[in-house]
Enzyme design. Structure first.
Site, PDB file in Angstrom:
ATOM      1  N   ARG A  61       1.027  -1.316  -0.004  1.00 52.90           N
ATOM      2  CA  ARG A  61      -0.138   0.187   0.302  1.00 52.90           C
ATOM      3  C   ARG A  61       0.773   1.047   0.045  1.00 52.90           C
ATOM      4  O   ARG A  61       1.512   1.281   0.595  1.00 52.90           O
ATOM      5  CB  ARG A  61      -1.124   0.192   1.594  1.00 52.90           C
ATOM      6  CG  ARG A  61      -1.903  -1.197   0.856  1.00 52.90           C
ATOM      7  CD  ARG A  61      -3.142  -0.510   2.141  1.00 52.90           C
ATOM      8  NE  ARG A  61      -3.533  -1.622   2.605  1.00 52.90           N
ATOM      9  CZ  ARG A  61      -4.647  -1.622   2.740  1.00 52.90           C
ATOM     10  NH1 ARG A  61      -4.894  -0.542   3.782  1.00 52.90           N
ATOM     11  NH2 ARG A  61      -6.284  -2.887   3.234  1.00 52.90           N
ATOM     12  N   ASP A  63       1.106   5.862   0.143  1.00 54.59           N
ATOM     13  CA  ASP A  63       0.728   6.628   1.049  1.00 54.59           C
ATOM     14  C   ASP A  63       0.237   7.858  -0.084  1.00 54.59           C
ATOM     15  O   ASP A  63       0.315   8.099  -1.236  1.00 54.59           O
ATOM     16  CB  ASP A  63       1.303   7.085   1.989  1.00 54.59           C
ATOM     17  CG  ASP A  63       1.617   5.909   3.134  1.00 54.59           C
ATOM     18  OD1 ASP A  63       0.621   5.886   3.165  1.00 54.59           O
ATOM     19  OD2 ASP A  63       2.561   6.196   4.048  1.00 54.59           O
ATOM     20  N   TYR A 124      12.253   0.833  -3.703  1.00 53.56           N
ATOM     21  CA  TYR A 124      11.843   2.129  -3.586  1.00 53.56           C
ATOM     22  C   TYR A 124      12.193   3.005  -4.244  1.00 53.56           C
ATOM     23  O   TYR A 124      13.852   2.470  -4.245  1.00 53.56           O
ATOM     24  CB  TYR A 124      11.116   2.442  -2.915  1.00 53.56           C
ATOM     25  CG  TYR A 124       9.803   2.098  -2.008  1.00 53.56           C
ATOM     26  CD1 TYR A 124       8.675   2.812  -2.506  1.00 53.56           C
ATOM     27  CD2 TYR A 124       9.409   0.503  -1.348  1.00 53.56           C
ATOM     28  CE1 TYR A 124       7.194   2.279  -2.330  1.00 53.56           C
ATOM     29  CE2 TYR A 124       8.028   0.295  -0.919  1.00 53.56           C
ATOM     30  CZ  TYR A 124       6.733   1.226  -1.388  1.00 53.56           C
ATOM     31  OH  TYR A 124       6.035   0.473  -0.731  1.00 53.56           O
ATOM     32  N   ARG A 212      10.191   6.350   4.178  1.00 58.69           N
ATOM     33  CA  ARG A 212      10.577   8.807   4.256  1.00 58.69           C
ATOM     34  C   ARG A 212      11.368   9.030   5.118  1.00 58.69           C
ATOM     35  O   ARG A 212      11.893  10.354   5.401  1.00 58.69           O
ATOM     36  CB  ARG A 212       9.324   8.876   4.175  1.00 58.69           C
ATOM     37  CG  ARG A 212       8.509   8.896   2.926  1.00 58.69           C
ATOM     38  CD  ARG A 212       6.514   9.026   2.857  1.00 58.69           C
ATOM     39  NE  ARG A 212       6.999  10.106   3.405  1.00 58.69           N
ATOM     40  CZ  ARG A 212       5.629  10.127   3.276  1.00 58.69           C
ATOM     41  NH1 ARG A 212       4.676   9.586   3.507  1.00 58.69           N
ATOM     42  NH2 ARG A 212       5.190  11.814   4.081  1.00 58.69           N
TER      43      ARG A 212
END
Length: 289
Positions: A61, A63, A124, A212
């Site tokens: 998932r 954000d 990522y 992040r």
């Protein structure tokens, strides 16, 4: 926990990408916000002329504001519906979906496949520029501007101390009943000829805000506000540090999801559902490393 496909249904793997700027994240929400899951589920229902919505399961998932180039999901469809629409499904979805989300493949999944639980890693990329003039306007939706010069070597030295299996509670937003133990396989920064710095972050899985938060810690090292050993000390402390900033989402892209060979999918599916714990280490067993 069984993940068997119901009789009369077929599991379909979807490979997709999206620009996350105008989405309220991946997951469908009850208040009607625009989400990637909602958009694709609605499109499948429309193009197959179905009376019900078939729910997607996703590898990871994302954000609100986070992008994906190599996202993977699956959906269980009635066999008759799949047989009728499989040949034209991609083209029809392309005509129905908004231009900021695309489905590139829709194929019958091998036995034991689960987009979330069969995955063995996610990769990522987070993109930053420290150019004094800011971000190229054509890249502004995908690159963060950091208003301090960044030392890539210092950031990579700090990153090496975070690799391996750890409890990343200090870098995650805690969720009730969920573990924060992860194996960070790669965390590496590179600056390209245009001056954009890209962090490649690869792990077996990620907890909420983990990428992040890690990037935020690396940036503080890179601009000289914190020493190279600071991110490792934060990790070892095992609690959220107010100095670790969760950087803005638009610099983050899910690039790729990895899966094992087909014959190993079912075993991985079961293994990934087990709650993890760190191995005991003498009298301090259970503590964060």
């Amino acid at each position: 926990m069984s993940d068997d496909v119901k009789p009369g249904f077929v599991r379909v793997r979807l490979d997709l990408s999206y620009d996350g700027r105008d989405f309220s994240g991946w997951a469908r929400q009850t208040r009607g916000q625009r989400t990637v899951q909602g958009e694709i589920e609605d499109a499948i229902r429309t193009v197959t002329r179905s009376s019900q919505t078939y729910e997607l399961t996703v590898a990871g998932r994302t954000d609100a504001g986070v992008h994906a180039r190599g996202q993977v999901a699956h959906v269980d469809l009635p066999q008759a519906l799949w047989d009728e629409h499989r040949e034209k499904l991609l083209r029809r979805l392309a005509g129905r979906l908004s231009h900021d989300v695309r489905v590139w493949k829709a194929e019958e999944a091998p036995a034991g496949f689960n987009a979330r639980f069969s995955a063995i890693w996610r990769r990522y990329a987070y993109r930053v520029t420290d150019h004094p003039g800011g971000v190229d306007p054509l890249l502004r939706g995908h690159v963060l501007w950091h208003d301090w010069p960044l030392d890539v070597d210092a950031m990579n030295a700090a990153a090496e101390r975070l690799l391996g299996e750890h409890d990343f509670a200090a870098y995650c937003k805690k969720r009730e009943g969920a573990t924060t133990i992860r194996t960070l396989q790669q965390l590496r920064w590179e600056r390209d000829p245009s001056g954009i710095l890209t962090a490649t972050v690869k792990a077996d899985a990620f907890c909420h805000n983990m990428v992040r938060s890690l990037v935020g810690a690396m940036l503080f090292v890179g601009d000289g506000h914190r020493p190279v050993d600071w991110p490792g000390k934060v990790l070892a402390a095992g609690v959220r540090d107010s100095a670790v900033h969760v950087v803005r989402p638009h610099g983050l892209t899910l690039e790729e999801v990895g899966y094992p060979a087909d014959e190993l999918l079912a075993a991985r599916n079961l293994e990934a559902r087990n709650k993890r714990s760190l191995p005991a280490a003498g009298p301090a067993a259970g503590g964060c490393c």
